[in-house]
Design a protein around this motif. Sequence first.
Motif, PDB file in Angstrom:
ATOM      1  N   TYR A 309       0.797  -1.212   0.000  1.00 14.90           N
ATOM      2  CA  TYR A 309       0.000   0.000   0.000  1.00 14.90           C
ATOM      3  C   TYR A 309       0.833   1.266   0.000  1.00 14.90           C
ATOM      4  N   TYR A 310       2.006   1.215   0.580  1.00 16.18           N
ATOM      5  CA  TYR A 310       2.827   2.417   0.652  1.00 16.18           C
ATOM      6  C   TYR A 310       4.235   2.096   0.185  1.00 16.18           C
ATOM      7  N   ASP A 314       8.712   4.348   2.815  1.00 13.65           N
ATOM      8  CA  ASP A 314       7.830   4.901   3.840  1.00 13.65           C
ATOM      9  C   ASP A 314       8.252   4.277   5.181  1.00 13.65           C
ATOM     10  N   PRO A 315       8.271   5.052   6.265  1.00 10.92           N
ATOM     11  CA  PRO A 315       8.754   4.512   7.537  1.00 10.92           C
ATOM     12  C   PRO A 315       8.012   3.244   7.963  1.00 10.92           C
ATOM     13  N   VAL A 316       8.680   2.454   8.740  1.00 15.03           N
ATOM     14  CA  VAL A 316       8.152   1.270   9.392  1.00 15.03           C
ATOM     15  C   VAL A 316       7.911   0.099   8.438  1.00 15.03           C
TER      16      VAL A 316
ATOM     17  N   PRO B 200      -7.100   1.295   4.482  1.00  9.41           N
ATOM     18  CA  PRO B 200      -5.829   1.270   5.220  1.00  9.41           C
ATOM     19  C   PRO B 200      -5.067   2.572   5.017  1.00  9.41           C
ATOM     20  N   GLY B 202      -3.185   4.381   7.245  1.00  2.00           N
ATOM     21  CA  GLY B 202      -2.083   4.705   8.149  1.00  2.00           C
ATOM     22  C   GLY B 202      -0.769   4.766   7.388  1.00  2.00           C
ATOM     23  N   GLY B 203      -0.629   5.774   6.544  1.00  2.00           N
ATOM     24  CA  GLY B 203       0.613   5.922   5.775  1.00  2.00           C
ATOM     25  C   GLY B 203       1.811   5.917   6.712  1.00  2.00           C
ATOM     26  N   GLY B 204       2.867   5.186   6.334  1.00  2.00           N
ATOM     27  CA  GLY B 204       4.039   5.111   7.201  1.00  2.00           C
ATOM     28  C   GLY B 204       4.030   3.869   8.064  1.00  2.00           C
ATOM     29  N   PHE B 205       2.953   3.104   8.001  1.00  2.00           N
ATOM     30  CA  PHE B 205       2.877   1.856   8.771  1.00  2.00           C
ATOM     31  C   PHE B 205       2.655   0.687   7.801  1.00  2.00           C
ATOM     32  N   ILE B 206       2.994  -0.496   8.257  1.00  2.00           N
ATOM     33  CA  ILE B 206       2.949  -1.656   7.369  1.00  2.00           C
ATOM     34  C   ILE B 206       1.572  -1.780   6.729  1.00  2.00           C
ATOM     35  N   ASP B 207       1.571  -1.656   5.433  1.00  2.00           N
ATOM     36  CA  ASP B 207       0.338  -1.765   4.655  1.00  2.00           C
ATOM     37  C   ASP B 207      -0.778  -0.853   5.162  1.00  2.00           C
ATOM     38  N   GLY B 208      -0.412   0.186   5.900  1.00  2.00           N
ATOM     39  CA  GLY B 208      -1.385   1.194   6.310  1.00  2.00           C
ATOM     40  C   GLY B 208      -2.304   0.793   7.438  1.00  2.00           C
ATOM     41  N   PHE B 209      -1.972  -0.268   8.161  1.00  2.00           N
ATOM     42  CA  PHE B 209      -2.890  -0.744   9.204  1.00  2.00           C
ATOM     43  C   PHE B 209      -2.570  -0.205  10.594  1.00  2.00           C
TER      44      PHE B 209
END
Lengths: 318, 227
Positions: A309-310, A314-316, B200, B202-209
């Motif tokens: 998705y990102y 992108d962090p994390v 989803p 939550g940009g910046g987190f795994i797959d936005g979750f």
Amino acid sequence: MAASVAEDPQGSEQVGPNHGLRIFLIWLPISVAADLLLYFVYGPHMPPGQMSDSAVSQQFDIKIMSVLAAPVMAFVLVFMAYSVIVWRHRDGDDEDGPPIFGHARIQATWITVTAVIVLFLAGFGTYELGAFGQSSFAGAGAGEGPSPIWKPDGTPLQVQVIAQQWRFTYRYPQFGGFETTDLILPVGEPIQFNVTSLDVIHDFWAYQLGVKADANPGVNNVAYTTAKQTGNVTVRCDELCGLWHGAMFNFGKVVPVAAFRSWATKTEAQLTAVTKMLPPYSTTYDPTVVPQINKAMAKQGIGGANGYYYPPNDPVQP
Amino acid sequence: MSLPARVVTLALAFLAVAAVAAFVVIHYFLGSPSTVDYASGVTADTGATVHVVMQEDPQNTVSTHPDWVSYFIQDPKTHAWVHTTLFKVPAGSKIDMTIYGYDGCTPLRNQYFGGVTGTIGGVEYVNGKPVKEINSWSGCNVGHTFSIPGINLNVPMATPSLTASLCGTSPCTSGPHETVTFSFMSPRTKGVYFWQCRVPCGGGFIDGFGGPMQTIGFMTGNMEVVS
């Protein structure tokens, strides 16, 4: 069991009561009564009930384990009570007890009995898990992974369980692939649950059906059952899955076959527009393998080629 | 070390530990966004109409997580935007919702939630136009959803176009946005009903979750139904 023997200071032997026989005679009726009550009175009400083949099978297993466990527990309690009453300290008796140097018969009996119980449970559990040799399947109702080691007779109804934070949805591929939040199942027909997840790890637990299968992203976890009765089914997520895990439950229904077919046909028609938006039916829906998600993300400037998705920077991201 | 020095050191160490513990309790366990009250002055179970107004923003410049997307709720008395996702409504009432969608698009993970469920008439209105489903994979169409699983409510939020220059300061008061309206009946059973976004986001987190998806006050919260 031999009568206990003690030696007095003058060297002569004093024969006491046969404690082993006493304990056995107290333990035996208690164990028999407990087992009869457990099997015939409480047994039919033990979880998860008798709503499906797998539930009946699980209830039978729990009954057998309870029947085996009750005498062991009764022995511990009887022995403890007997010790407290018979071997308690009495006024004026300040002598040490007789020294113990082992008792081969008791040790052999203990090792044999416990070994037989444990080995029986191992064999019984393995047999029950696989339902080997049964013409009609029962099984454990657990997820068997993408390649089940055994299947029910006939063509089961396919029900895909899609878990996502924090809701289960159900897809019926034999009815145009519509997806819904309602779990409706026919009584008396074998059902194949194909359990997967779209995000984190969940667990599909249809309590009364005795079905419990992990929902992992990118994995199709297959579980079978056949409902024997109509009624309500409680579905819970049984894997800690985030903020609202505790609220991730819903209720399904087992209905007569005709009612199920009527509902499925009607729902298929009602959801035509939404079904058109869904991806083709697949056992999993990983973003990396569903072209429509990739295409949509690329078009919208999110993730894209890597299928996530990102972007990787992108962090994390792992 | 002398005895007084030891005592003082011990006391300081104890106070430091106590302060850390108090901070954790107050900040993490007791710290909660405020609740916007839409139930005050409305009699429950009469079918009375309550108008709830929210907005979803591409960022949250009023919090310690300025890059997290977030919902805001409008206080019915002052009309000020409150950074919270907790609100209170009367039971058995008609809830008219207006949500301003200022955030850009992200495809839904499960397209099923592009369909509208649980609203009166089974529709939402995007800028006044009735809509029953929005396809988030066919273009830049969906930013978030407003979903209350406990009452089977699910409404996808329409978004500005892909090339729109999104509002940069929250709460947004200007800039490209879509106005989504819909109505539903609040349940007669009192209690707390959680709501969430299903995109989803939550940009910046795994797959936005992660992040805002898992944090009350951003993309999930509670609707408290009271008598």
